[in-house]
Write a protein that holds these residues in place. Structure first.
Motif, short mmCIF file in Angstrom:
data_model
loop_
_atom_site.label_atom_id
_atom_site.label_comp_id
_atom_site.label_asym_id
_atom_site.label_seq_id
_atom_site.Cartn_x
_atom_site.Cartn_y
_atom_site.Cartn_z
N ASP A 247 -23.81 -36.02 4.15
CA ASP A 247 -24.72 -37.08 4.58
C ASP A 247 -23.89 -38.22 5.15
O ASP A 247 -22.65 -38.12 5.24
CB ASP A 247 -25.64 -37.55 3.46
N ALA A 249 -23.08 -41.21 4.00
CA ALA A 249 -22.11 -41.81 3.09
C ALA A 249 -20.90 -40.89 2.89
O ALA A 249 -19.75 -41.36 2.86
CB ALA A 249 -22.77 -42.10 1.74
N TYR A 252 -18.75 -40.95 6.09
CA TYR A 252 -18.01 -42.21 6.21
C TYR A 252 -16.82 -42.23 5.26
O TYR A 252 -15.73 -42.69 5.63
CB TYR A 252 -18.92 -43.40 5.96
N HIS A 278 -32.72 -37.29 1.48
CA HIS A 278 -32.88 -38.65 1.96
C HIS A 278 -34.05 -38.72 2.94
O HIS A 278 -34.64 -37.71 3.32
CB HIS A 278 -31.61 -39.14 2.66
N HIS A 282 -33.32 -43.98 5.68
CA HIS A 282 -32.21 -44.24 4.76
C HIS A 282 -30.87 -43.96 5.43
O HIS A 282 -29.93 -44.77 5.32
CB HIS A 282 -32.34 -43.35 3.52
N GLU A 283 -30.77 -42.83 6.11
CA GLU A 283 -29.51 -42.47 6.75
C GLU A 283 -29.16 -43.45 7.87
O GLU A 283 -28.00 -43.82 8.05
CB GLU A 283 -29.58 -41.05 7.29
N THR A 286 -28.08 -46.72 6.23
CA THR A 286 -26.74 -46.58 5.65
C THR A 286 -25.68 -46.66 6.73
O THR A 286 -24.68 -47.38 6.60
CB THR A 286 -26.62 -45.24 4.90
N SER A 289 -25.34 -50.20 7.99
CA SER A 289 -24.63 -51.08 7.06
C SER A 289 -23.13 -50.87 7.10
O SER A 289 -22.36 -51.76 6.73
CB SER A 289 -25.15 -50.85 5.63
N HIS A 325 -34.55 -50.40 11.77
CA HIS A 325 -33.12 -50.42 11.44
C HIS A 325 -32.25 -50.22 12.69
O HIS A 325 -31.17 -50.79 12.79
CB HIS A 325 -32.81 -49.35 10.40
#
Length: 443
Positions: A247, A249, A252, A278, A282-283, A286, A289, A325
Motif C-alpha cells: 500500500d 505507506a 513510501y 483501505h 485513504h490512500e 496518505t 501527507s 484530497h
C-alpha cells in the motif's frame, strides 16, 4: 483514417446535466474553468490501452466473449497496427487528452529479447506516426513484467539474475519510448514482486534486488534527461499471496529505505486500495501527507469479491472525498486519471466500451466539481481547523516543534493543572453536510 469498429461513432460532446443523449457528457465539460484552469487540465483523463483494446472477456471460468477484430488482422505486427488504428479512433470518440500503455499491449512479444525489442520499436514508430494525426498524447508508459511465464517468480525480485537483466533491458527501452512519445510519467507496477510462499523465499535478498532495480531506473531517467515522474503503483496481493508494494505507506517506507523518496511518487488505484483493506481516499490522503501523490488509476472493486475486478467507477461519495484530497494536495499534473477499468464479459459491443468511459468521466468530473465547491464553501475546513485549534497556541507550538522535553512537558502539565475534557468530533454533522453538497443539483 483507417476504418475501425469505432470510426462510425461521433466524438462525444458535453451537452449538460439535462441531456438525454446517453453518449454525451453531462458533467465533463473539458473547457469549464475551475480554480483557474480548465477541467480537462485538472483531471487529465487517459484510456488504458490494455483493458480497452486487449481485454476480450476471459476469466478463470470461461474464454473470450468480446470480439476484437484486430486480433484477426494478419501477422502479429499487422494485428498490433490494426489495434493501434482502433485505439486512436476510440481516443477520438472519447475526446480524452491522454492514453497509457504497457509494452506488451502495443507490440507482440517474440522468442528472443532482441526480436521482442525490435517489434516494440516498430510499434513505437507507428504510435508516433498516429500521434501526428490525432490530438491524444501519452500520459505514461510501463512494462508488462508479469504475464510471461519467465516472470512467474517475479521480475526485479526473481531468483534468476537473467530475468532481472531481461527486465532491466525492457524497462530501459520502455522509458526511452515514453520519453520519445512525450510521456509525462513512467510507472512501475510489480505485478509479481512478492511471494506465493515464504518457504522458498529470501525476502531480504528480494527487497534488496527491488531497491537496486528502482535505483537504476531513477539513475537512467536522469541520464537520458527524462523530465517526467517515476511512479510506483501499490497493490497488496493477487496474483501473489503478498506483494512488497502492499500500500502507499509500505511503498513510501521502501522508498525511504533506498533514499528514493524525493525521486519517486505513487500511482494509486482504487481497486488496489480496496484489496489492501483501505479506501481510495485513504490512500490518496496518505500519499498527499507524504508529498508522494503522483497519479491515479480510476476504477472500483467489488467488496464482495476478493480479487481485482477493475470495474468502471460509480461511487460518487468516495470519488468526491478522493477529489477533495487531490485538490488540497495541489492536483495531479503531470499525473492524471487513467481509466484502468474494463467492461464486463457480457458487455461485448463497441458501444459498451464507450458508455463505460462516458460514465466514468462524468462521475469524476461531477466529483471534482463538487469537491472544489466544498473546499470553496469552507465549512468542512473550518470544522477540522476548529478541532485542532489548540495546537495553534504558543505553548502547543513549542511542544510540536521539539522545544520541550518529556520531563519539561510533565512540569508544564502540572503547573497548568490541565484537565482535558472530551470534545465532539462532529462526525454526523460533517456527514450530513457532505451528503447535502455531494448530492445537490447545484454544482
Amino acid at each position: 483514417m483507417p476504418d475501425t469498429i469505432f470510426s462510425s461513432f461521433k466524438t462525444v460532446a458535453y451537452e449538460g446535466p439535462a441531456s438525454e443523449n446517453p453518449l454525451s457528457y453531462r458533467w465533463y465539460d473539458p473547457d469549464r474553468v475551475v480554480n483557474g484552469k480548465p477541467l480537462k487540465d485538472h483531471l487529465r483523463f487517459a484510456v488504458a490501452y490494455w483493458h480497452s483494446l486487449n481485454m476480450q472477456g476471459s476469466d478463470p471460468f470461461g474464454g473470450p466473449t468480446i470480439p476484437r477484430p484486430w486480433f484477426n488482422a494478419g501477422d502479429p505486427i499487422a494485428q498490433a497496427k490494426a489495434k493501434a488504428n482502433a485505439a486512436f479512433e476510440l481516443f477520438r470518440v472519447l475526446d480524452f487528452p491522454f492514453f497509457c500503455w504497457h509494452d506488451a499491449d502495443i507490440a507482440p512479444p517474440a522468442d528472443t529479447l532482441a526480436e521482442t525489442l525490435k517489434n516494440f520499436h516498430t510499434m513505437v514508430d507507428y504510435l508516433e506516426e498516429k500521434m501526428r494525426s490525432y490530438s491524444t498524447r501519452l500520459l505514461w508508459g510501463t512494462a508488462n513484467l508479469f504475464s510471461h511465464p519467465r516472470f512467474m517468480a517475479g521480475a526485479s525480485t526473481n531468483p534468476d539474475p537473467e530475468v532481472f537483466a531481461w527486465c532491466a533491458a525492457t524497462v530501459k527501452n520502455c522509458l526511452d519510448a515514453t520519453k520519445r512519445l512525450g510521456g509525462s510519467n513512467y510507472v512501475l507496477w510489480g505485478g509479481r514482486e512478492g511471494y506465493e510462499t515464504l518457504l522458498n523465499t529470501d525476502m531480504k535478498q528480494e527487497l534488496e534486488q527491488m531497491g537496486r532495480f528502482l535505483t537504476m531506473v531513477v539513475e537512467y531517467k536522469h541520464k537520458i534527461g527524462f523530465k517526467g515522474q517515476i511512479l510506483v503503483e501499490p497493490k497488496p496481493k493477487e496474483p501473489t499471496a503478498h506483494q512488497y508494494d502492499f500500500d502507499v505507506a509500505t511503498v513510501y517506507s521502501f522508498l525511504k529505505r533506498f533514499n528514493l523518496e524525493n525521486e519517486v511518487k505513487l500511482n494509486i488505484e482504487a481497486n488496489h486500495a480496496l484489496l489492501a483493506g483501505h479506501t481510495f481516499e485513504h490512500e490518496i490522503a496518505t500519499a498527499a501527507s507524504l508529498n508522494a501523490l503522483g497519479s491515479l488509476d480510476i476504477n472500483r472493486g467489488d467488496p464482495l469479491l476478493g480479487w481485482d475486478t477493475d470495474q468502471f467507477p460509480n461511487d460518487l461519495w468516495s470519488m468526491t472525498i478522493s477529489m477533495i484530497h487531490v485538490i488540497k494536495a495541489g492536483g495531479l499534473n503531470p499525473g492524471g486519471c487513467n481509466f484502468d477499468a474494463k467492461v464486463r464479459r457480457q458487455s461485448f459491443t463497441p458501444e459498451d466500451l464507450i458508455h463505460a468511459h462516458v460514465g466514468g468521466a462524468d462521475l469524476c468530473a461531477r466529483a471534482f466539481l463538487t469537491a472544489a465547491k466544498i473546499i470553496e464553501d469552507g465549512r468542512l475546513d473550518k470544522i477540522v481547523s476548529d478541532r485542532y485549534a489548540g495546537w495553534k497556541s504558543s505553548d502547543a507550538q513549542a511542544i510540536f516543534s521539539g522545544k520541550k522535553s518529556l520531563d519539561e512537558l510533565e512540569k508544564w502539565a502540572l503547573d497548568k493543572n490541565i484537565n482535558p475534557q472530551p470534545r465532539s468530533g462532529r462526525q454526523e454533522e460533517i456527514e450530513n453536510l457532505l451528503v447535502r453538497q455531494i448530492y445537490s443539483d447545484k454544482i
